[in-house]
Structure formats: structure tokens, C-alpha cells
Design a protein around this motif. Sequence first.
Motif, PDB file in Angstrom:
ATOM      1  N   SER A  23       2.093   2.185  -5.853  1.00  0.00           N
ATOM      2  CA  SER A  23       1.051   1.500  -5.086  1.00  0.00           C
ATOM      3  C   SER A  23      -0.289   1.670  -5.801  1.00  0.00           C
ATOM      4  O   SER A  23      -0.458   2.582  -6.615  1.00  0.00           O
ATOM      5  CB  SER A  23       0.970   2.077  -3.673  1.00  0.00           C
ATOM      6  OG  SER A  23       0.699   3.460  -3.763  1.00  0.00           O
ATOM      7  N   ARG A  24      -1.226   0.790  -5.463  1.00  0.00           N
ATOM      8  CA  ARG A  24      -2.541   0.891  -6.105  1.00  0.00           C
ATOM      9  C   ARG A  24      -3.327   2.062  -5.524  1.00  0.00           C
ATOM     10  O   ARG A  24      -3.290   2.317  -4.321  1.00  0.00           O
ATOM     11  CB  ARG A  24      -3.342  -0.398  -5.873  1.00  0.00           C
ATOM     12  CG  ARG A  24      -2.760  -1.600  -6.592  1.00  0.00           C
ATOM     13  CD  ARG A  24      -3.647  -2.820  -6.381  1.00  0.00           C
ATOM     14  NE  ARG A  24      -2.894  -4.026  -6.663  1.00  0.00           N
ATOM     15  CZ  ARG A  24      -2.767  -4.572  -7.872  1.00  0.00           C
ATOM     16  NH1 ARG A  24      -3.371  -4.020  -8.906  1.00  0.00           N
ATOM     17  NH2 ARG A  24      -2.054  -5.662  -8.042  1.00  0.00           N
ATOM     18  N   ARG A  25      -4.043   2.742  -6.394  1.00  0.00           N
ATOM     19  CA  ARG A  25      -4.997   3.761  -5.944  1.00  0.00           C
ATOM     20  C   ARG A  25      -6.374   3.098  -5.894  1.00  0.00           C
ATOM     21  O   ARG A  25      -6.508   1.919  -6.231  1.00  0.00           O
ATOM     22  CB  ARG A  25      -5.043   4.927  -6.939  1.00  0.00           C
ATOM     23  CG  ARG A  25      -3.729   5.701  -7.036  1.00  0.00           C
ATOM     24  CD  ARG A  25      -3.846   6.715  -8.156  1.00  0.00           C
ATOM     25  NE  ARG A  25      -2.722   7.636  -8.194  1.00  0.00           N
ATOM     26  CZ  ARG A  25      -2.200   8.125  -9.314  1.00  0.00           C
ATOM     27  NH1 ARG A  25      -2.677   7.781 -10.494  1.00  0.00           N
ATOM     28  NH2 ARG A  25      -1.188   8.970  -9.275  1.00  0.00           N
ATOM     29  N   LEU A  27      -9.633   1.652  -7.116  1.00  0.00           N
ATOM     30  CA  LEU A  27      -9.957   1.114  -8.446  1.00  0.00           C
ATOM     31  C   LEU A  27     -11.069   1.923  -9.107  1.00  0.00           C
ATOM     32  O   LEU A  27     -12.107   2.171  -8.492  1.00  0.00           O
ATOM     33  CB  LEU A  27     -10.459  -0.320  -8.311  1.00  0.00           C
ATOM     34  CG  LEU A  27      -9.463  -1.456  -8.395  1.00  0.00           C
ATOM     35  CD1 LEU A  27     -10.235  -2.774  -8.422  1.00  0.00           C
ATOM     36  CD2 LEU A  27      -8.595  -1.336  -9.626  1.00  0.00           C
ATOM     37  N   CYS A 263      -2.125   1.032 -14.451  1.00  0.00           N
ATOM     38  CA  CYS A 263      -2.322  -0.116 -13.554  1.00  0.00           C
ATOM     39  C   CYS A 263      -2.593   0.315 -12.119  1.00  0.00           C
ATOM     40  O   CYS A 263      -3.009  -0.502 -11.298  1.00  0.00           O
ATOM     41  CB  CYS A 263      -1.109  -1.032 -13.605  1.00  0.00           C
ATOM     42  SG  CYS A 263       0.446  -0.151 -13.365  1.00  0.00           S
ATOM     43  N   ARG A 264      -2.402   1.575 -11.784  1.00  0.00           N
ATOM     44  CA  ARG A 264      -2.602   2.022 -10.408  1.00  0.00           C
ATOM     45  C   ARG A 264      -4.086   2.094 -10.051  1.00  0.00           C
ATOM     46  O   ARG A 264      -4.439   2.051  -8.868  1.00  0.00           O
ATOM     47  CB  ARG A 264      -1.931   3.380 -10.168  1.00  0.00           C
ATOM     48  CG  ARG A 264      -0.416   3.294 -10.332  1.00  0.00           C
ATOM     49  CD  ARG A 264       0.266   4.519  -9.776  1.00  0.00           C
ATOM     50  NE  ARG A 264       0.125   4.601  -8.329  1.00  0.00           N
ATOM     51  CZ  ARG A 264       0.423   5.665  -7.607  1.00  0.00           C
ATOM     52  NH1 ARG A 264       0.896   6.745  -8.219  1.00  0.00           N
ATOM     53  NH2 ARG A 264       0.259   5.678  -6.310  1.00  0.00           N
ATOM     54  N   ASP A 265      -4.959   2.248 -11.053  1.00  0.00           N
ATOM     55  CA  ASP A 265      -6.379   2.343 -10.702  1.00  0.00           C
ATOM     56  C   ASP A 265      -7.295   1.519 -11.609  1.00  0.00           C
ATOM     57  O   ASP A 265      -8.472   1.819 -11.755  1.00  0.00           O
ATOM     58  CB  ASP A 265      -6.846   3.803 -10.659  1.00  0.00           C
ATOM     59  CG  ASP A 265      -6.689   4.509 -11.989  1.00  0.00           C
ATOM     60  OD1 ASP A 265      -6.413   3.841 -12.994  1.00  0.00           O
ATOM     61  OD2 ASP A 265      -6.862   5.742 -12.008  1.00  0.00           O
ATOM     62  N   ILE A 267      -8.106  -2.751 -13.234  1.00  0.00           N
ATOM     63  CA  ILE A 267      -7.727  -4.154 -13.389  1.00  0.00           C
ATOM     64  C   ILE A 267      -8.156  -4.583 -14.783  1.00  0.00           C
ATOM     65  O   ILE A 267      -9.091  -4.033 -15.368  1.00  0.00           O
ATOM     66  CB  ILE A 267      -8.363  -5.089 -12.334  1.00  0.00           C
ATOM     67  CG1 ILE A 267      -9.876  -4.899 -12.269  1.00  0.00           C
ATOM     68  CG2 ILE A 267      -7.693  -4.928 -10.991  1.00  0.00           C
ATOM     69  CD1 ILE A 267     -10.590  -5.975 -11.466  1.00  0.00           C
ATOM     70  N   ASP A 277      -2.912  -6.864 -13.760  1.00  0.00           N
ATOM     71  CA  ASP A 277      -2.741  -5.439 -13.458  1.00  0.00           C
ATOM     72  C   ASP A 277      -3.038  -4.561 -14.672  1.00  0.00           C
ATOM     73  O   ASP A 277      -3.384  -3.398 -14.517  1.00  0.00           O
ATOM     74  CB  ASP A 277      -1.313  -5.175 -12.977  1.00  0.00           C
ATOM     75  CG  ASP A 277      -1.012  -5.954 -11.716  1.00  0.00           C
ATOM     76  OD1 ASP A 277      -1.821  -5.878 -10.776  1.00  0.00           O
ATOM     77  OD2 ASP A 277       0.020  -6.659 -11.678  1.00  0.00           O
ATOM     78  N   CYS A 278      -2.837  -5.102 -15.857  1.00  0.00           N
ATOM     79  CA  CYS A 278      -3.106  -4.342 -17.084  1.00  0.00           C
ATOM     80  C   CYS A 278      -3.163  -5.330 -18.242  1.00  0.00           C
ATOM     81  O   CYS A 278      -2.822  -6.512 -18.097  1.00  0.00           O
ATOM     82  CB  CYS A 278      -2.008  -3.303 -17.335  1.00  0.00           C
ATOM     83  SG  CYS A 278      -0.436  -4.044 -17.808  1.00  0.00           S
ATOM     84  N   ALA A 306      -6.068  -4.499  -2.942  1.00  0.00           N
ATOM     85  CA  ALA A 306      -5.370  -3.230  -2.728  1.00  0.00           C
ATOM     86  C   ALA A 306      -3.998  -3.431  -2.089  1.00  0.00           C
ATOM     87  O   ALA A 306      -3.103  -2.607  -2.246  1.00  0.00           O
ATOM     88  CB  ALA A 306      -6.233  -2.312  -1.874  1.00  0.00           C
ATOM     89  N   ILE A 310       1.663  -4.442  -7.574  1.00  0.00           N
ATOM     90  CA  ILE A 310       1.544  -4.535  -9.035  1.00  0.00           C
ATOM     91  C   ILE A 310       2.778  -5.268  -9.566  1.00  0.00           C
ATOM     92  O   ILE A 310       3.898  -5.007  -9.119  1.00  0.00           O
ATOM     93  CB  ILE A 310       1.445  -3.108  -9.632  1.00  0.00           C
ATOM     94  CG1 ILE A 310       0.125  -2.462  -9.196  1.00  0.00           C
ATOM     95  CG2 ILE A 310       1.573  -3.142 -11.155  1.00  0.00           C
ATOM     96  CD1 ILE A 310       0.051  -0.964  -9.470  1.00  0.00           C
TER      97      ILE A 310
END
Length: 332
Positions: A23-25, A27, A263-265, A267, A277-278, A306, A310
Motif C-alpha cells: 500500500s502507499r505510504r 508521499l 513506489c510506496r512513498d 511519484i 508509480d515509479c 493514496a 500501485i
Amino acid sequence: MSTLPLAAPDFRATLESRDVDLSRRTLRTLQINLTKLCNQACLHCHVDSSPKRTEHLSPEGVERSLELLKLNPGLEILDLTGGAPELHAQFRELVEGARALGRRVIVRHNLTVTLDPHPVTQVSMEGLPEFFAAQEVELVSSLPFYEQYFTDKQRGRGVFGKSLESLRRLNEVGFGMPDTGLELTLVYNPVGAYLPPDQATLEADYRSKLRAAHGLEFNNLFAITNMPINRFADDLRRRGNYDDYLQRLVAAFNPVAASNVMCRDMISVDHRGQIYDCDFNQMLELEVSDAGSALTIFNVDFARLAEIPIQVGSHCFGCTAGSGSSCGGTTE
Ligand code: SF4
Ligand code: SF4
């Protein structure tokens, strides 16, 4: 030894089976691919950059990027990449703007651009090391090996010599030197279809060899896995190594590295302002979209972002092999 062709591995299923959260953290990093133009055309380049590319971020994109930093204090880091980001006409303006807002600025600096500017852009490289020092940017610079043969093989004839000269100039203004606070990180990536060796051991080798043979200093070394996409993937396929290489990445899957992928934190933004995402997803044109509409820096709502998963694919095994690999070195 040759192996059977690999069926496309399912990265998301692998994460789920190993209980890894993707999951996204919150940013932290805004990474911008300012231009695809580069003074080099390296063999492993996942961006397919070269002196022939012309795509670059518009003045409106530069202005909006600074506005996003201003509006979102949580975006602590502006990470400028390319191509050679220094060849963008507003490169220095963007760096100065972000630093004035108190942000850390990372520049993916290929070293040779200082000595080898592209004639078409008319962008001067005059005083570039001094500019980097005055702005206290953090430099991340690829040097595939501490010997000429391997570096020139991957990045082009003459690149090793120019890289050393550029490193000397960076050392002169304080980068990589004790007590200056000016960070210079070198990046190693394998010349062929194999995984990088242990980062700490390699860093010690680089340090002793560059110091003894050339009197050069740096702060850290990142050991990065070559991603099986674009020019490097084409080269693997030409040599019949693609399936073997992917299989090697899959076999080396590391759940700890997987839980720390970049990619979690962050863009990644392309020259049109489109969001990914990356950087790797950017090159594969796996854009982030919301209800079928592509997200850009002009329409993004970070709270909504959020909630958007991803996007992953088999290339993601390049980030999770061994000690892991990202723009920040090993992720374990
Ligand atoms: S210097 Fe970097 S951006 Fe330029 S061609 Fe080489 S790998 Fe690509
Ligand atoms: S390739 Fe991109 S999306 Fe996939 S794991 Fe690596 S950073 Fe994340």
C-alpha cells in the motif's frame, strides 16, 4: 545452463503469498523526468535516452511542480532525473525554486554532461559543480565500475575518463569530501545479465581503488539491479538471455526488500506532467489513473491518489531481488 522459458510471473500474487504490504505510504518524493535528452546512450538505459531525444517538461510543468511542492509540505524531496536533467533549459531555476522552499533536491547526474554538453540545447554547463555546491544538492551518479573497460563498454567510449575528470571537479568544490555536507553517491549496476554483488563490499572496493589510482572521494555507493525493460531487455532478448535473467530475479525474491520498494512513498512524473508509480512504470507507460482518467501534476488530488493501488508487473521482480534495488540503492 539454459532453462525453460519462464511463464510471466505474477508479482502481486507473489506479494500476497508472502504477506507483503504494497500500500502507499505518505508521499515524500516528487521525482521528475525533466527530459529524455542525454549526451550519452548507455546500453542499460531503461529510459532509452540519447542525444536524439527532444522530449522535455514545459514551462507550465516546471511552474506547477514548484506549486505542488509549495502546497504539499510533506513532499520533502525533489528528485530530478532524465536523460540528463541539466540539459533542460529551466533546470537551475527549478533547483533554486525547490531549495528556496526548503526541500532536499536530488540530481541524477551522469558526470559526463559537465564536459560533454549537447550542442542543440544551447544550455551552458558553465560552473555546474559550483552551482550544485551552492545549492547543496545531493548528487547520485552512475559509474558502472572503477575500471575503464567495463564502464566504457556499458556507457560508451571515453565515458570513464570524462567521469573521472568530472568527479575530480566535484571533489574540488567539496562533494564527497569530509565535513562539507555535500553528498556524492556513486551507482554501480552490473554490465551483464547478473545481480549486483553485496553493496557494502563493493563500496569498500570502489573507495580503495578510486582513492589509490585516482585520488578521488565519494560518500556512498548504491548497487542497483538492471531492470528488464527497454534497451536492456532488448539486449537480453538479442542474446537469448531474457528468460534466464527474469528467472534469476524471481528466484531471488526478498520480502523484506519488497516491503521497502520506492513506489510506496514517491511519484514519478514524465515530461508531459503525467504521473506514474515509479520511473520504471513510466518507461512502460503504466500511468496512474483514476476512474479511467490519467492523473497529471495539473489534476492530481494526493488524498485520492493514496487510495489507488500501485501498478505492478513482472519487471517489479527487479526491485525485490536479493538485497533489493531502487534509485536509493539496496532497500533491505
Ligand atoms: S546517462 Fe543515464 S539517462 Fe543518459 S543514456 Fe546513460 S543511463 Fe540513460
Ligand atoms: S518497478 Fe516500480 S512499481 Fe514495481 S516494485 Fe519497483 S518501484 Fe514499485
